[in-house]
Motif scaffolding. Structure first.
Motif, short mmCIF file in Angstrom:
data_model
loop_
_atom_site.label_atom_id
_atom_site.label_comp_id
_atom_site.label_asym_id
_atom_site.label_seq_id
_atom_site.Cartn_x
_atom_site.Cartn_y
_atom_site.Cartn_z
N PHE A 33 39.11 39.99 44.55
CA PHE A 33 39.00 41.37 44.08
C PHE A 33 37.93 42.06 44.91
O PHE A 33 36.74 41.90 44.66
N ASP A 34 38.39 42.78 45.93
CA ASP A 34 37.47 43.37 46.89
C ASP A 34 37.96 44.73 47.34
O ASP A 34 38.92 45.28 46.78
N VAL A 85 47.17 44.50 38.24
CA VAL A 85 47.05 43.37 39.15
C VAL A 85 47.41 42.11 38.37
O VAL A 85 47.00 41.96 37.22
N ASN A 86 48.16 41.23 38.99
CA ASN A 86 48.63 39.99 38.35
C ASN A 86 49.33 40.25 37.02
O ASN A 86 49.03 39.62 36.00
N VAL A 126 41.72 46.43 39.40
CA VAL A 126 41.16 46.02 40.71
C VAL A 126 39.77 45.41 40.61
O VAL A 126 39.31 44.79 41.57
N ARG A 127 39.15 45.55 39.45
CA ARG A 127 37.82 44.94 39.25
C ARG A 127 37.91 43.70 38.35
O ARG A 127 36.91 43.23 37.85
N ASN A 128 39.13 43.23 38.16
CA ASN A 128 39.40 42.02 37.37
C ASN A 128 39.08 42.18 35.88
O ASN A 128 38.74 41.22 35.21
N ARG A 129 39.22 43.42 35.38
CA ARG A 129 39.05 43.69 33.96
C ARG A 129 40.42 43.68 33.29
O ARG A 129 41.39 44.19 33.86
N PRO A 130 40.52 43.12 32.09
CA PRO A 130 41.81 43.02 31.41
C PRO A 130 42.49 44.38 31.20
O PRO A 130 41.83 45.38 30.91
N VAL A 131 43.81 44.38 31.37
CA VAL A 131 44.63 45.58 31.18
C VAL A 131 45.84 45.17 30.35
O VAL A 131 46.45 44.13 30.59
#
Length: 177
Positions: A33-34, A85-86, A126-131
């Motif tokens: 995540f960059d 993402v994912n 994009v910051r790896n926070r749950p969605v």
């Protein structure tokens, strides 16, 4: 440029068309995540708006990562804009609605496609926070369509009967010299 606008920076990327192997390859999970991921998402939004689409999956712009963006309305006229993402399609249920559907990777083609009236997708941003994204109507259709892309599918794969035969004939006609 479409009637929808965005303040995102990014560069439009070419849409990959049916026949490109990237569309038939299951996408890999994002592990890093960059800024490169942020740039990909920005580019996908710009591409979607330039092409006047409701959503774009990463493989449609040549990336093999599990990411999609969207900007579309649900059955109540509420606009939904975002990215996942994912993503994992955790629910596709409710009434099966058969409506005209198209895809940026099959330009100019639309076929009556059955999709569930309700869908839920879970993943991260994009910051790896749950969605968690839940949609109905056209937005549910979009969520199912984009998740399918990331599994190496295109919407014609869910067609059956006469609609599938018509789609295959149209595709063969385009491929003839």
């Amino acid at each position: 440029m479409s009637k929808r606008t965005t303040t995102r920076n990014g560069t439009a990327r070419p849409i990959r068309l049916l026949g490109d192997p990237v569309l038939r390859t299951e996408c890999d999970p994002v592990r890093t995540f960059d800024t490169a991921l942020e740039r990909l998402v920005d580019d996908m939004f710009v591409t979607m708006y330039e092409q006047d689409g409701a959503g774009v999956a990463a493989n449609q712009v040549g990336s093999g990562l599990r990411v999609f963006v969207y900007d579309c309305e649900d059955d109540r006229g509420r606009r939904h804009v975002g990215h996942v993402v994912n993503p994992v399609l955790v629910a596709a249920d409710g009434e099966l609605l058969v409506e005209s559907e198209g895809c940026l990777s099959l330009p100019g083609m639309r076929f009556e496609t059955a999709r569930h009236a309700h869908a839920v997708v879970e993943g991260v941003d994009v910051r790896n926070r749950p969605v968690r994204v839940e949609g109905t109507g056209y937005f549910a259709r979009c969520l199912q369509h984009e998740c399918g892309h990331l599994d190496g599918e295109v919407y014609i794969d869910v067609l059956s009967g006469d609609e599938r035969r018509e789609a295959m004939r149209a595709i063969r006609a385009l491929q003839r010299p």
